[in-house]
Enzyme design. Structure first.
Site, PDB file in Angstrom:
ATOM      1  CG  ASN A 135      48.024   7.841 -58.008  1.00 33.74           C
ATOM      2  OD1 ASN A 135      46.839   8.300 -57.648  1.00 33.74           O
ATOM      3  ND2 ASN A 135      49.022   8.597 -57.514  1.00 33.74           N
ATOM      4  N   GLY A 155      54.657  -0.283 -60.450  1.00 33.49           N
ATOM      5  CA  GLY A 155      55.173  -1.427 -61.563  1.00 33.49           C
ATOM      6  C   GLY A 155      54.332  -2.599 -61.379  1.00 33.49           C
ATOM      7  CD  GLU A 178      54.714   8.100 -51.305  1.00 32.58           C
ATOM      8  OE1 GLU A 178      55.426   7.211 -51.031  1.00 32.58           O
ATOM      9  OE2 GLU A 178      54.141   8.575 -52.418  1.00 32.58           O
ATOM     10  CG  HIS A 189      50.699   6.910 -54.684  1.00 35.33           C
ATOM     11  ND1 HIS A 189      51.504   7.335 -55.625  1.00 35.33           N
ATOM     12  CD2 HIS A 189      50.044   7.668 -54.245  1.00 35.33           C
ATOM     13  CE1 HIS A 189      51.391   8.913 -55.499  1.00 35.33           C
ATOM     14  NE2 HIS A 189      50.560   8.833 -54.522  1.00 35.33           N
ATOM     15  N   GLY A 190      50.367   2.914 -56.694  1.00 34.58           N
ATOM     16  CA  GLY A 190      50.614   1.595 -57.054  1.00 34.58           C
ATOM     17  C   GLY A 190      49.522   0.730 -57.224  1.00 34.58           C
ATOM     18  CG  ASP A 243      52.036  10.216 -59.635  1.00 36.88           C
ATOM     19  OD1 ASP A 243      51.914  10.362 -58.409  1.00 36.88           O
ATOM     20  OD2 ASP A 243      52.478   9.078 -60.389  1.00 36.88           O
ATOM     21  CG  HIS A 244      55.705   9.840 -56.909  1.00 32.53           C
ATOM     22  ND1 HIS A 244      55.773   9.469 -55.664  1.00 32.53           N
ATOM     23  CD2 HIS A 244      54.686   8.852 -57.345  1.00 32.53           C
ATOM     24  CE1 HIS A 244      55.029   8.253 -55.289  1.00 32.53           C
ATOM     25  NE2 HIS A 244      54.366   7.903 -56.248  1.00 32.53           N
ATOM     26  CB  THR A 251      51.577  -0.886 -64.089  1.00 30.55           C
ATOM     27  OG1 THR A 251      52.653   0.026 -63.343  1.00 30.55           O
ATOM     28  CG2 THR A 251      52.085  -2.148 -64.742  1.00 30.55           C
TER      29      THR A 251
END
Length: 284
Positions: free
Chosen positions: A230, A181, A134, A208-209, A82-83, A233
């Site tokens: 994804n 987050g 991305e 994402h997020g 991831d990333h 958190t």
């Protein structure tokens, strides 16, 4: 069974109009929770590790745990970086045994992002590893990567078309209003932008997020072409909440199994719930 590629899972998800959950791991308990939840839901699943997770647990440990999990699992499992922010890191993960990598060149101008993505593809494709890229910047913080809200840029649909045409990447993460987050308020997703991107780009789209995004918004995004969602958190919140509860109720407890174990159980429940929301239950 052996690890499968993310591309294999997303091709089936796109055809079936559902999304596969990609859940971030940092330790053994989270890997166990991801597999237990996916097996309980009979769903394909993606274990993913960020740079922070690799730094914390160690590259070989992440790969070792995930391979053991996949070999013992009754459902298809992929292991995804991831990333990844450099060519070198992606190559390192490919060599270590990841079945999929993400090269995140979103901080660079379009030309540089295309060049970097193609470098990774040139290494990954011959060894059967799928690649996610991305375009656009997703706000918030994930491990060492921070994008201020004012710098978060939505993905331009025409740029997405050009990017995919010139890379032929397997999947594309887009910025449509999510953030890494915990959210300060309720996120508002740009569905019109997502619809436009998907009309121009004929590959699976990644969101994402997604922790903290309302269920209905996630499901609408999936209906518009998102095939990978994804989650990180929400897992952290479930685990730490359960651990805090144990320590509050039993301040003298010293057995890590009795402290961390309930955290693993809480993670299983939240991951199962996400899998059902994504529509991937019973799709293994």
């Amino acid at each position: 069974m052996a690890l499968v590629t993310v591309n294999e899972l997303l091709q089936k998800a796109e055809a079936g109009k559902y999304a596969v959950g990609a859940f971030n791991c940092n330790n053994m308990e989270i890997v166990q929770a991801i597999i237990a939840a996916a097996e309980a839901e009979n769903a394909p699943v993606i274990i993913q590790a960020s740079q922070g997770a690799i730094k914390y647990a160690g590259l070989e440990w992440i790969v070792g745990m995930s391979k053991i999990a996949a070999e013992q699992a009754k459902i298809p499992v992929a292991l995804h970086l991831d990333h990844g922010t450099s060519f070198e890191q992606c190559v390192q993960c490919i060599r270590a045994g990841f079945s999929s990598v993400m090269i995140d060149g979103s901080q660079y101008p379009l030309e540089e992002n295309i060049e970097l993505t193609n470098r990774v593809l040139a290494v990954a494709r011959p060894v059967g590893v799928s690649v996610e890229a991305e375009l656009g910047k997703i706000g918030g913080t994930e491990d060492d990567i921070t994008v201020d809200e004012k710098d978060a840029m939505y993905t331009d649909p025409e740029e997405a078309r050009e990017f995919v045409e010139r890379t032929n990447v397997d999947s594309l993460a887009v910025a449509i209003g999510t953030a890494h987050g915990q959210y300060k308020g309720e996120p508002k997703l740009d569905f019109e932008r997502l619809e436009k991107i998907k009309s121009l780009v004929k590959i699976p789209i990644v969101l994402h997020g997604s922790s903290g995004v309302p269920d209905e918004a996630i499901q609408r995004a999936i209906s518009l072409g998102v095939c990978k969602v994804n989650i990180d958190t929400n897992i952290r919140e479930a685990i730490t909440g359960a651990i805090r509860k144990v320590l509050n109720e039993k301040p003298n407890e010293i057995d890590p199994r009795k402290i961390i174990g309930p955290g693993r159980e809480a993670a299983i429940e939240v991951i199962r719930e996400k899998i059902r929301i994504f529509g991937s239950s019973g799709k293994a």
